[in-house]
Design a protein around this motif. Structure first.
Motif, PDB file in Angstrom:
ATOM      1  N   VAL A 164       0.837  -1.204   0.000  1.00 36.02           N
ATOM      2  CA  VAL A 164       0.000   0.000   0.000  1.00 36.02           C
ATOM      3  C   VAL A 164       0.869   1.250   0.000  1.00 36.02           C
ATOM      4  N   VAL A 165       1.948   1.258   0.763  1.00 40.20           N
ATOM      5  CA  VAL A 165       2.866   2.403   0.749  1.00 40.20           C
ATOM      6  C   VAL A 165       3.381   2.625  -0.671  1.00 40.20           C
ATOM      7  N   GLN A 166       3.777   1.563  -1.350  1.00 40.24           N
ATOM      8  CA  GLN A 166       4.268   1.690  -2.723  1.00 40.24           C
ATOM      9  C   GLN A 166       3.186   2.254  -3.639  1.00 40.24           C
ATOM     10  N   GLN A 167       1.971   1.739  -3.529  1.00 33.01           N
ATOM     11  CA  GLN A 167       0.859   2.196  -4.364  1.00 33.01           C
ATOM     12  C   GLN A 167       0.555   3.678  -4.112  1.00 33.01           C
ATOM     13  N   VAL A 168       0.462   4.059  -2.852  1.00 33.72           N
ATOM     14  CA  VAL A 168       0.156   5.448  -2.500  1.00 33.72           C
ATOM     15  C   VAL A 168       1.295   6.366  -2.951  1.00 33.72           C
ATOM     16  N   ALA A 169       2.549   5.968  -2.691  1.00 30.61           N
ATOM     17  CA  ALA A 169       3.695   6.790  -3.087  1.00 30.61           C
ATOM     18  C   ALA A 169       3.758   6.950  -4.602  1.00 30.61           C
ATOM     19  N   LEU A 190       3.247  10.464  -9.200  1.00 30.58           N
ATOM     20  CA  LEU A 190       2.682  10.739 -10.522  1.00 30.58           C
ATOM     21  C   LEU A 190       1.898  12.045 -10.540  1.00 30.58           C
ATOM     22  N   GLU A 191       1.127  12.275  -9.481  1.00 26.89           N
ATOM     23  CA  GLU A 191       0.276  13.473  -9.446  1.00 26.89           C
ATOM     24  C   GLU A 191       1.049  14.742  -9.089  1.00 26.89           C
ATOM     25  N   HIS A 192       2.037  14.641  -8.206  1.00 29.30           N
ATOM     26  CA  HIS A 192       2.719  15.830  -7.685  1.00 29.30           C
ATOM     27  C   HIS A 192       4.180  15.946  -8.112  1.00 29.30           C
ATOM     28  N   GLY A 193       4.697  14.934  -8.795  1.00 29.95           N
ATOM     29  CA  GLY A 193       6.073  14.992  -9.276  1.00 29.95           C
ATOM     30  C   GLY A 193       7.116  14.533  -8.285  1.00 29.95           C
ATOM     31  N   ALA A 194       6.725  14.336  -7.033  1.00 32.23           N
ATOM     32  CA  ALA A 194       7.670  13.899  -6.002  1.00 32.23           C
ATOM     33  C   ALA A 194       6.895  13.320  -4.822  1.00 32.23           C
ATOM     34  N   ALA A 195       7.544  12.402  -4.137  1.00 28.43           N
ATOM     35  CA  ALA A 195       6.960  11.833  -2.918  1.00 28.43           C
ATOM     36  C   ALA A 195       8.100  11.427  -1.995  1.00 28.43           C
ATOM     37  N   ALA A 196       7.860  11.493  -0.705  1.00 24.62           N
ATOM     38  CA  ALA A 196       8.811  11.010   0.292  1.00 24.62           C
ATOM     39  C   ALA A 196       8.085   9.997   1.163  1.00 24.62           C
ATOM     40  N   VAL A 197       8.831   9.015   1.643  1.00 29.35           N
ATOM     41  CA  VAL A 197       8.287   7.959   2.496  1.00 29.35           C
ATOM     42  C   VAL A 197       9.110   7.959   3.778  1.00 29.35           C
ATOM     43  N   LEU A 198       8.429   7.980   4.921  1.00 30.27           N
ATOM     44  CA  LEU A 198       9.104   8.152   6.202  1.00 30.27           C
ATOM     45  C   LEU A 198       8.393   7.363   7.292  1.00 30.27           C
TER      46      LEU A 198
END
Length: 116
Positions: free
Chosen positions: A76-81, A86-94
């Protein structure tokens, strides 16, 4: 979002509030093992928290018995990230540990944009 969600002062928001009442949250994913929703007090412009429904104290407390829950959580973390990236151009996972972990239940933050 309920008043309880914004004023909670216990030690496990996820077991006490989020998992029992996901209808009070802005849910982005829910299945039998994992809940993902927009954080009730976001630190970033976009801030989603992903949590296993079964209590696991933290990433470092996880054991081999937690493997099905951890696999589901990471999927789920992978799917959400991926969707955030894709939508915002960047994501961080913490994830936080020890005294950095306000709620003593494993949870992963997926975020994008500036801090609020």
């Amino acid at each position: 979002m309920t008043a309880q969600a914004t004023s909670y002062s216990g030690t496990d928001f996820y077991c006490d509030v989020a998992i029992p009442d996901p209808g009070a949250l802005e849910v982005v994913h829910e299945d039998g093992l994992v809940l993902a929703y927009h954080h009730t007090r976001p630190f970033w412009q976009l801030h989603i928290v992903v949590v296993p429904k079964r209590h696991i104290a933290s990433f470092t407390a996880a054991t081999a018995a937690d493997e099905p829950d951890l696999r589901a959580l990471l999927e789920v973390v992978q799917q959400v990230a991926r969707e955030v990236e894709l939508e915002h151009g960047a994501a961080a996972v913490l994830t936080n540990l020890g005294t950095y972990q306000d709620s003593k239940h494993l949870h992963v933050h997926v975020h994008s944009g500036p801090q609020r």
